[in-house]
Design a protein around this motif. Structure first.
Motif, PDB file in Angstrom:
ATOM      1  N   ARG A  43      32.575  23.954  48.513  1.00 13.34           N
ATOM      2  CA  ARG A  43      33.591  23.879  49.567  1.00 13.34           C
ATOM      3  C   ARG A  43      34.639  24.974  49.389  1.00 13.34           C
ATOM      4  NH1 ARG A  43      33.892  19.122  52.584  1.00 13.34           N
ATOM      5  NH2 ARG A  43      32.386  17.527  51.996  1.00 13.34           N
ATOM      6  N   VAL A  44      35.009  25.249  48.141  1.00 18.09           N
ATOM      7  CA  VAL A  44      35.969  26.324  47.890  1.00 18.09           C
ATOM      8  C   VAL A  44      35.381  27.663  48.316  1.00 18.09           C
ATOM      9  CG1 VAL A  44      37.298  27.531  46.126  1.00 18.09           C
ATOM     10  CG2 VAL A  44      37.063  25.043  46.018  1.00 18.09           C
ATOM     11  N   ALA A  45      34.105  27.884  47.987  1.00 22.63           N
ATOM     12  CA  ALA A  45      33.445  29.136  48.388  1.00 22.63           C
ATOM     13  C   ALA A  45      33.382  29.255  49.910  1.00 22.63           C
ATOM     14  CB  ALA A  45      32.040  29.199  47.787  1.00 22.63           C
ATOM     15  N   ALA A  46      33.117  28.138  50.590  1.00 26.98           N
ATOM     16  CA  ALA A  46      33.076  28.171  52.058  1.00 26.98           C
ATOM     17  C   ALA A  46      34.448  28.516  52.633  1.00 26.98           C
ATOM     18  CB  ALA A  46      32.600  26.819  52.589  1.00 26.98           C
ATOM     19  N   ARG A 158      47.371  27.194  49.078  1.00 23.47           N
ATOM     20  CA  ARG A 158      48.445  28.175  49.194  1.00 23.47           C
ATOM     21  C   ARG A 158      48.547  29.118  48.007  1.00 23.47           C
ATOM     22  NH1 ARG A 158      53.246  24.151  51.454  1.00 23.47           N
ATOM     23  NH2 ARG A 158      52.116  23.412  53.291  1.00 23.47           N
ATOM     24  N   GLY A 159      47.726  28.921  46.996  1.00 24.66           N
ATOM     25  CA  GLY A 159      47.790  29.785  45.832  1.00 24.66           C
ATOM     26  C   GLY A 159      46.495  30.500  45.531  1.00 24.66           C
ATOM     27  N   LEU A 160      45.450  29.745  45.260  1.00 19.92           N
ATOM     28  CA  LEU A 160      44.194  30.349  44.811  1.00 19.92           C
ATOM     29  C   LEU A 160      43.419  30.995  45.959  1.00 19.92           C
ATOM     30  CD1 LEU A 160      43.058  27.549  42.327  1.00 19.92           C
ATOM     31  CD2 LEU A 160      44.457  29.581  41.891  1.00 19.92           C
ATOM     32  N   LEU A 161      43.298  30.287  47.078  1.00 24.47           N
ATOM     33  CA  LEU A 161      42.539  30.850  48.203  1.00 24.47           C
ATOM     34  C   LEU A 161      43.176  32.122  48.767  1.00 24.47           C
ATOM     35  CD1 LEU A 161      41.297  27.701  50.157  1.00 24.47           C
ATOM     36  CD2 LEU A 161      39.953  29.332  48.846  1.00 24.47           C
ATOM     37  N   PRO A 162      44.499  32.182  48.992  1.00 22.99           N
ATOM     38  CA  PRO A 162      45.082  33.448  49.455  1.00 22.99           C
ATOM     39  C   PRO A 162      44.828  34.605  48.503  1.00 22.99           C
ATOM     40  CG  PRO A 162      46.623  31.659  49.797  1.00 22.99           C
ATOM     41  CD  PRO A 162      45.499  31.104  48.994  1.00 22.99           C
ATOM     42  N   ALA A 163      44.851  34.330  47.197  1.00 22.55           N
ATOM     43  CA  ALA A 163      44.587  35.395  46.234  1.00 22.55           C
ATOM     44  C   ALA A 163      43.151  35.888  46.345  1.00 22.55           C
ATOM     45  CB  ALA A 163      44.875  34.894  44.820  1.00 22.55           C
ATOM     46  N   GLY A 164      42.206  34.967  46.447  1.00 28.46           N
ATOM     47  CA  GLY A 164      40.809  35.369  46.584  1.00 28.46           C
ATOM     48  C   GLY A 164      40.546  36.122  47.874  1.00 28.46           C
ATOM     49  N   ALA A 315      46.415  40.716  54.569  1.00 21.72           N
ATOM     50  CA  ALA A 315      45.737  39.978  53.499  1.00 21.72           C
ATOM     51  C   ALA A 315      46.653  39.699  52.319  1.00 21.72           C
ATOM     52  CB  ALA A 315      44.503  40.757  53.031  1.00 21.72           C
ATOM     53  N   VAL A 316      47.614  40.620  52.052  1.00 17.14           N
ATOM     54  CA  VAL A 316      48.478  40.445  50.887  1.00 17.14           C
ATOM     55  C   VAL A 316      49.849  39.896  51.269  1.00 17.14           C
ATOM     56  CG1 VAL A 316      47.301  42.257  49.609  1.00 17.14           C
ATOM     57  CG2 VAL A 316      49.280  42.837  51.029  1.00 17.14           C
ATOM     58  N   ALA A 317      50.070  39.628  52.540  1.00 17.93           N
ATOM     59  CA  ALA A 317      51.382  39.176  52.986  1.00 17.93           C
ATOM     60  C   ALA A 317      51.771  37.830  52.373  1.00 17.93           C
ATOM     61  CB  ALA A 317      51.416  39.089  54.508  1.00 17.93           C
ATOM     62  N   LEU A 318      50.774  36.980  52.087  1.00 17.42           N
ATOM     63  CA  LEU A 318      51.061  35.643  51.573  1.00 17.42           C
ATOM     64  C   LEU A 318      51.077  35.566  50.052  1.00 17.42           C
ATOM     65  CD1 LEU A 318      48.912  33.455  54.007  1.00 17.42           C
ATOM     66  CD2 LEU A 318      51.360  33.930  54.125  1.00 17.42           C
ATOM     67  N   LEU A 319      50.837  36.675  49.357  1.00 16.46           N
ATOM     68  CA  LEU A 319      50.723  36.608  47.896  1.00 16.46           C
ATOM     69  C   LEU A 319      52.047  36.296  47.192  1.00 16.46           C
ATOM     70  CD1 LEU A 319      48.106  39.350  46.998  1.00 16.46           C
ATOM     71  CD2 LEU A 319      47.819  36.892  47.293  1.00 16.46           C
ATOM     72  N   PRO A 320      53.203  36.825  47.616  1.00 14.21           N
ATOM     73  CA  PRO A 320      54.448  36.367  46.967  1.00 14.21           C
ATOM     74  C   PRO A 320      54.655  34.859  47.089  1.00 14.21           C
ATOM     75  CG  PRO A 320      54.848  38.398  48.182  1.00 14.21           C
ATOM     76  CD  PRO A 320      53.459  37.939  48.556  1.00 14.21           C
TER      77      PRO A 320
END
Length: 641
Positions: A43-46, A158-164, A315-320
C-alpha cells in the motif's frame, strides 16, 4: 603477525560502528512506533507511485505545454501539434486523478495504521505494568492515545511519502532537463538540493527545541482541561476553578510561544523555496540562451528548459513541513513508547504484568480479560440472591497480603506492615479518614501497584506478576473514579461481561437499589447515560458501578467507597455487601471512611493518621448466606451417605 590477521581488527571498528548505528536505529522511538502501525509495504508503494505519478504528470504537463506553445508560434501544420495536444490533455487529467488516488491510498494507510497502533496501545496498557500508568493524569493519557497516535500516523502521509515522491520526481526532472541541456540539469539539481535538503534541515534544526516545549505544554493543556471538565462541580465548591483556568491560560500561552519560536526558522526555510526556484529558472534561461545562440539548443527546446523547473519545485515544496512533521511524530512517539515500555513483551507477545485499565472479558468478542481502575472487570455472572456453583466455590482463590508496605512508587509508605486475607465467603472492611492510603491499598491488592515491602499474592503468586487473564478471572476492582461510558445502561454493565442479558441486568440493578430508577428511565436499559454519567446523581452512579461489579465473574470484589454519595439506604447497602446477601459466596473487601454497616464484616481494619493499624472482629454470625456457601464449598465432592 600476518597481513591477514592485521586486516581483521582494521575492519572491526567499521563493522562495529555499523552494528551500533543499526541498533540505535532499531531503538529509535519513531522507528519502533512506525513498526507498530503495521503498514503494508504494498500500500505504501502504491501511494508512492501515485504521488510520483501525479507530480510527474505536472512536470510533464509543464514541459509539453511549453513545447506546444513555442512550436505553435511557428504556425506549423496542425497535424504536427496533435500528439502534443493530446499529451497535454492526458497529463492534465492524470495529474488530478493520480493525486486523488494518492490521497485515497495514503490516508487509508495512515488511518489503518492509527487504528492498529491504538488497538496495540490499549491492549498493552490493559495488560502491562500499571505502576507508571496510574500516575499519568487523565488528560495527558488522553493526549497520548489521541493526538500523539495521530501524529505518529501522520508521519507516513506528511513525512515519509512526500520525501519519497520528492526524490523520484526530482531525479526525473533533472534527467529530463539534462536530456535537453546538461548544464541546465546540473543547475536544477543544485537548486533542488537547496530547496529539498538545506531548507528542511534549517527548519528541523530550529524547530526541534520548540516542538519539545510545545509537546509538553500541549499535554499540560489537555490534562488541565480534562480536570476542569471532569471535576467542574467539585472544583467550584473548592474554589479552585480560577486557579486552574489561569494554569490553562498559561499553558496555552506557552504552546503559542513555542509555535512562534518554531515559525522563525520555518519562515527562513520557506524563503529558500522561491529563491531556489528563481535561481533555477534564471540559470536555465541564461544557459539556454547561450546554447540557443551557439546553435546547440533549438528555440522551441529553450521554452522547455526554462519552464520545466517551475513545475519541478512542486515536488520539494512540502519537504520543510515534512521535516517538522517528523519532529512532531518523534516527540509523540517518545511519549507513546513511554507508556508502552513498562508493558514489556514476553515471547514477542503480550506482557505478563498486572492489569492496568479496562473493563473485563467479553464473551462475545476478542476483548482481553482485564481488571480496571476505570471500571470493573473479570468474573462470572453471579446474580444477587443466587448461589455460585459448588465448582466455583470450591476453587476459592485467596488474595493475601503479608507484611505489605503500601505507597505510590517513589513516594512514602502510607500503610505499613499490613496483613489481610480475602477469600470467597469472607468480608473485610478497611476504614479510615481520607488521605491515609486506602485507595492506594486497593490498587496494590489489585496488582496495579507493587508494595514497597512484603508481598501481595493470589493463590501464592505475586498478584503483580500474574497474567492478565488469570488475575481477571479472580479479582475485580471498582475504584471510586471508575468511568461510566457514554452509552446505554445495559452496555455499561456489559463492560464487565459482554453476555449480560436484559433480565440479569434488571435483577442486578434492582438488587443494588436502582429498580425504581430504572423504571423511571425513558428507554429503560436502552437509555443513554451521557458522558461519564452526567445525567445521573452521585448515589445512582455508585450503585451502577456496584451493579457492574456484581455481574462480573470474579469471586473476589475490591470496592472503593461503594456507598459514597448514597444518602438513603447507604448503611443497608454496605450491610448487604458485607454479610453476603448481595454477593453470596464471594470475597468482599471495601475501603471506606464511613462506619455505617461495618458490623456485618468478618474483619474491620482501621487505619490511623499515625500509620498504625488496628483490627476488630464484629459479632459472629451464624446461618448467613456466606456461612452456608462456605460450608457447601468445604463439603467433599461426590455422593454423600
Amino acid at each position: 603477525m600476518t597481513p591477514a590477521r592485521r586486516a581483521v581488527p582494521a575492519g572491526a571498528p567499521a563493522a562495529s560502528e555499523r552494528t551500533g548505528r543499526a541498533a540505535r536505529l532499531r531503538r529509535d522511538p519513531l522507528v519502533r512506533a512506525v513498526r507498530l502501525l503495521q503498514v503494508r509495504p504494498g500500500r505504501v508503494a502504491a501511494a508512492l507511485l501515485a504521488g510520483a505519478g501525479s507530480l510527474g504528470s505536472a512536470v510533464a504537463l509543464a514541459a509539453v505545454s511549453a513545447w506546444l506553445i513555442a512550436r505553435a508560434s511557428q504556425m506549423p501544420p496542425v497535424m504536427h501539434l496533435t500528439v502534443a495536444a493530446v499529451a497535454v490533455r492526458m497529463f492534465g487529467v492524470s495529474r488530478g486523478l493520480l493525486r486523488y488516488v494518492e490521497r485515497l491510498v495514503s490516508h487509508d494507510v495512515a488511518l489503518r495504521g492509527m487504528a492498529t497502533l491504538r488497538t496495540t496501545l490499549y491492549r498493552r496498557l490493559s495488560e502491562g505494568d500499571g505502576a507508571a500508568l496510574v500516575q499519568v493524569r487523565r488528560g495527558d493519557l488522553l493526549a497520548r492515545v489521541g493526538a500523539d497516535v495521530d501524529a505518529i500516523g501522520d508521519v507516513v502521509v506528511r513525512g515519509l511519502l512526500p520525501a519519497g515522491v520528492a526524490v523520484a520526481v526530482g531525479a526525473g526532472s533533472v534527467a529530463l532537463l539534462a536530456a535537453f541541456l546538461p548544464a541546465a540539469g546540473a543547475a536544477l539539481a543544485a537548486s533542488l538540493v537547496v530547496a529539498g535538503l538545506v531548507a528542511p534541515w534549517l527548519a528541523a534544526r530550529g524547530a526541534r527545541r520548540a516542538e519539545e516545549r510545545s509537546a509538553a505544554s500541549r499535554a499540560e493543556v489537555a490534562a488541565t482541561a480534562a480536570t476542569l471538565l471532569d471535576g467542574a462541580a467539585v472544583l467550584t465548591v473548592a474554589g479552585r476553578v480560577d486557579e486552574l483556568v489561569d494554569r490553562l491560560r498559561d499553558s496555552d500561552a506557552r504552546t503559542a510561544h513555542a509555535a512562534d519560536d518554531g515559525a522563525r526558522p520555518a519562515s527562513v526555510a520557506a524563503a529558500l523555496q522561491p529563491a531556489a526556484t528563481g535561481l533555477a529558472v534564471l540559470a536555465a534561461l541564461v544557459l539556454g540562451a547561450q546554447a540557443t545562440a551557439a546553435g546547440t539548443l533549438a528555440p522551441v527546446e529553450l521554452a522547455v528548459v526554462v519552464l520545466t523547473p517551475l513545475a519541478a519545485f512542486e515536488a520539494v515544496a512540502l519537504l520543510p513541513a515534512a521535516a517538522l512533521q517528523v519532529l512532531r511524530s518523534r516527540a509523540a512517539a517518545e511519549r507513546v513508547m513511554a507508556l508502552l515500555d513498562p508493558a514489556t513483551a514476553v515471547d514477542g507477545g503480550v506482557p505478563p504484568g498486572p492489569a492496568v485499565r479496562g473493563a473485563g472479558p467479553d464473551a462475545h468478542g476478542p476483548v482481553p480479560e482485564r481488571r480496571s481502575v476505570a471500571g470493573s472487570a473479570g468474573g462470572s455472572p453471579s446474580a444477587p440472591g443466587r448461589d455460585r456453583s459448588v465448582a466455583d466455590a470450591r476453587r476459592a482463590p485467596q488474595l493475601v497480603a503479608r507484611g505489605a508496605d503500601v505507597g505510590w512508587p517513589s513516594g512514602p509508605t502510607l500503610v505499613g506492615g499490613l496483613d489481610l486475607e480475602v477469600v470467597p465467603g469472607r468480608s473485610v472492611a478497611v476504614v479510615g479518614p481520607s488521605g491515609l492510603g486506602k485507595t492506594t491499598l486497593l490498587l496494590t491488592l489489585a496488582g496495579l501497584l507493587r508494595p514497597h515491602a512484603g508481598r501481595v499474592t493470589l493463590d501464592g503468586v505475586d498478584v503483580a506478576d500474574l497474567g492478565r487473564a488469570e488475575a481477571a478471572r479472580s479479582v475485580v476492582v471498582v475504584p471510586e473514579d471508575a468511568h461510566v461510558f457514554d452509552t446505554t445502561v445495559l452496555e455499561n454493565l456489559r463492560v464487565a461481561r459482554g453476555d449480560v442479558t436484559a433480565a440479569e441486568a434488571t435483577s442486578t440493578l434492582a438488587a443494588v437499589g436502582l429498580g425504581a430508577w430504572l423504571d423511571a428511565l425513558p428507554d429503560g436499559l436502552a437509555t443513554v447515560l451521557g458522558a461519564d454519567a452526567t445525567r445521573v446523581s452521585g448515589g445512582e452512579r455508585r450503585r451502577l458501578l456496584l451493579a457492574r461489579a456484581l455481574v462480573s465473574r470474579a469471586p473476589l470484589l475490591l470496592l472503593d467507597e461503594p456507598t459514597e454519595h448514597v444518602d438513603a439506604g447507604g448503611d443497608d447497602l454496605m450491610t448487604a455487601l458485607l454479610d453476603g446477601s448481595l454477593a453470596p459466596g464471594r470475597g468482599v473487601l471495601v475501603v471506606t471512611h464511613r462506619t455505617g454497616g461495618l458490623d456485618a464484616a468478618d474483619e474491620v481494619i482501621a487505619l490511623a493518621r499515625t500509620g498504625s493499624v488496628s483490627r476488630a472482629r464484629p459479632r459472629q454470625r451464624a446461618g448467613t448466606a456466606r456461612d452456608r456457601d462456605t460450608a457447601q464449598a468445604a463439603r467433599p465432592a461426590g455422593p454423600t451417605a
